[in-house]
Design a protein around this motif. Structure first.
Motif, PDB file in Angstrom:
ATOM      1  N   SER A 160     -30.201  -4.612 -10.992  1.00 23.64           N
ATOM      2  CA  SER A 160     -29.911  -6.039 -10.903  1.00 23.64           C
ATOM      3  C   SER A 160     -28.444  -6.225 -10.561  1.00 23.64           C
ATOM      4  N   VAL A 161     -28.134  -7.406 -10.051  1.00 26.79           N
ATOM      5  CA  VAL A 161     -26.746  -7.685  -9.699  1.00 26.79           C
ATOM      6  C   VAL A 161     -26.239  -8.883 -10.486  1.00 26.79           C
ATOM      7  N   ASN A 162     -24.922  -8.924 -10.618  1.00 28.94           N
ATOM      8  CA  ASN A 162     -24.238 -10.098 -11.163  1.00 28.94           C
ATOM      9  C   ASN A 162     -23.348 -10.616 -10.038  1.00 28.94           C
ATOM     10  N   PHE A 163     -23.819 -11.648  -9.360  1.00 26.12           N
ATOM     11  CA  PHE A 163     -23.133 -12.206  -8.205  1.00 26.12           C
ATOM     12  C   PHE A 163     -22.334 -13.421  -8.640  1.00 26.12           C
ATOM     13  N   GLN A 164     -21.024 -13.318  -8.515  1.00 26.10           N
ATOM     14  CA  GLN A 164     -20.127 -14.407  -8.864  1.00 26.10           C
ATOM     15  C   GLN A 164     -19.400 -14.820  -7.581  1.00 26.10           C
ATOM     16  N   LYS A 165     -19.941 -15.845  -6.893  1.00 25.49           N
ATOM     17  CA  LYS A 165     -19.425 -16.193  -5.571  1.00 25.49           C
ATOM     18  C   LYS A 165     -17.983 -16.678  -5.618  1.00 25.49           C
ATOM     19  N   ALA A 166     -17.658 -17.502  -6.579  1.00 26.51           N
ATOM     20  CA  ALA A 166     -16.295 -18.040  -6.658  1.00 26.51           C
ATOM     21  C   ALA A 166     -15.293 -16.919  -6.903  1.00 26.51           C
ATOM     22  N   ALA A 167     -15.679 -15.966  -7.705  1.00 28.86           N
ATOM     23  CA  ALA A 167     -14.799 -14.837  -8.020  1.00 28.86           C
ATOM     24  C   ALA A 167     -14.902 -13.731  -6.980  1.00 28.86           C
ATOM     25  N   LYS A 168     -15.839 -13.850  -6.040  1.00 25.91           N
ATOM     26  CA  LYS A 168     -16.078 -12.830  -5.014  1.00 25.91           C
ATOM     27  C   LYS A 168     -16.306 -11.464  -5.657  1.00 25.91           C
ATOM     28  N   SER A 169     -17.244 -11.492  -6.585  1.00 25.18           N
ATOM     29  CA  SER A 169     -17.580 -10.293  -7.331  1.00 25.18           C
ATOM     30  C   SER A 169     -19.072 -10.038  -7.217  1.00 25.18           C
ATOM     31  N   PHE A 170     -19.459  -8.765  -7.130  1.00 25.45           N
ATOM     32  CA  PHE A 170     -20.863  -8.413  -6.908  1.00 25.45           C
ATOM     33  C   PHE A 170     -21.124  -7.074  -7.586  1.00 25.45           C
TER      34      PHE A 170
END
Lengths: 118, 113
Positions: A65-75
């Motif tokens: 699974s992924v933890n996608f944090q678009k604002a933080a640009k983290s994946f």
């Protein structure tokens, strides 16, 4: 230009435990794909999981699974119930949305070598 | 075949020789990519073909490197006057129109002595 950074060159985890691999990226695009690829010793790159940036829900594929944090640009990639066969290099990658045919290459991070220990 | 096929699997050559590496993509895939992976390193983009458009050659490291794709299918990566720093695994991948996923071959390992 896009950049992808994987800050963990090597990681290890005990079999059956959970491990999280980090990835950050830099882009001015708003529509794109993110991927995690696995490269075992056999050398062939295999897609593990992918995420479309417009989707807020985190992608899941069985134990991955992924933890996608678009604002933080983290994946980040989470591997649950790690298995010996998960031992491999893992690469995070970025691609602009495919409707824009110009420059649709996949930009890779430097990779994280994961060792699953029995 | 069902997957991306690359040949040769391994190539050992002497410095100064020319080499050709071949990639046969998945049938129907319009996009084809070449990447280079040095030992223990990440993947470096070399060149990208999309249908009949002009290829994106922005990743080629020098004019000793060239690639062509004939008939929108098979691609050949040519390295002229090889140098020791060209030693790496050269990976080819293809992608069908409408999909973001790349399918990779097993790569060609080049060793320049």
């Amino acid at each position: 230009a896009q950049t992808v950074t994987q800050s963990q060159p090597e990681m290890s985890v005990q079999e059956a435990e959970t491990v999280t691999l980090s990835c950050t990226y830099d882009t001015s695009e708003s529509n794109y794909y993110l991927f995690w690829y696995k490269q075992p010793p056999s050398r062939q790159m295999i897609l593990v999981i992918r995420q479309e940036a417009y989707k807020q829900q985190n992608a899941t594929e069985n134990r991955f699974s992924v933890n996608f944090q678009k604002a933080a640009k983290s994946f980040s990639l989470k591997i649950s119930d790690s298995q010996l066969g998960d031992t491999a290099m893992y690469f995070c990658a970025f691609m602009k949305h495919i409707e824009d045919n110009a420059g649709n290459m996949l930009t890779f991070g430097g990779g994280t070598r994961l060792m699953v220990k029995p | 075949g069902a997957g991306v096929s690359q040949s040769p699997s391994n190539k050992v050559t002497e410095k100064g020789k020319d080499v050709e590496l071949r990639c046969d993509p998945i049938s129907g895939h319009t996009a084809l990519y070449w990447y280079r992976q040095s030992l223990g390193q990440g993947l470096e983009f070399l060149i990208y073909f999309q249908g009949n458009s002009a290829p994106d050659k922005s990743g080629l490291p020098s004019d000793r490197f060239s690639a062509e794709r004939t008939g929108g299918s098979v691609s050949t990566l040519t390295i002229q006057r090889t140098q020791q720093e060209d030693s790496a695994v050269y990976l080819c991948a293809s992608r069908r129109t409408g999909s973001g996923e790349l399918f990779f071959g097993e790569g060609s390992r080049l060793t320049v002595l």
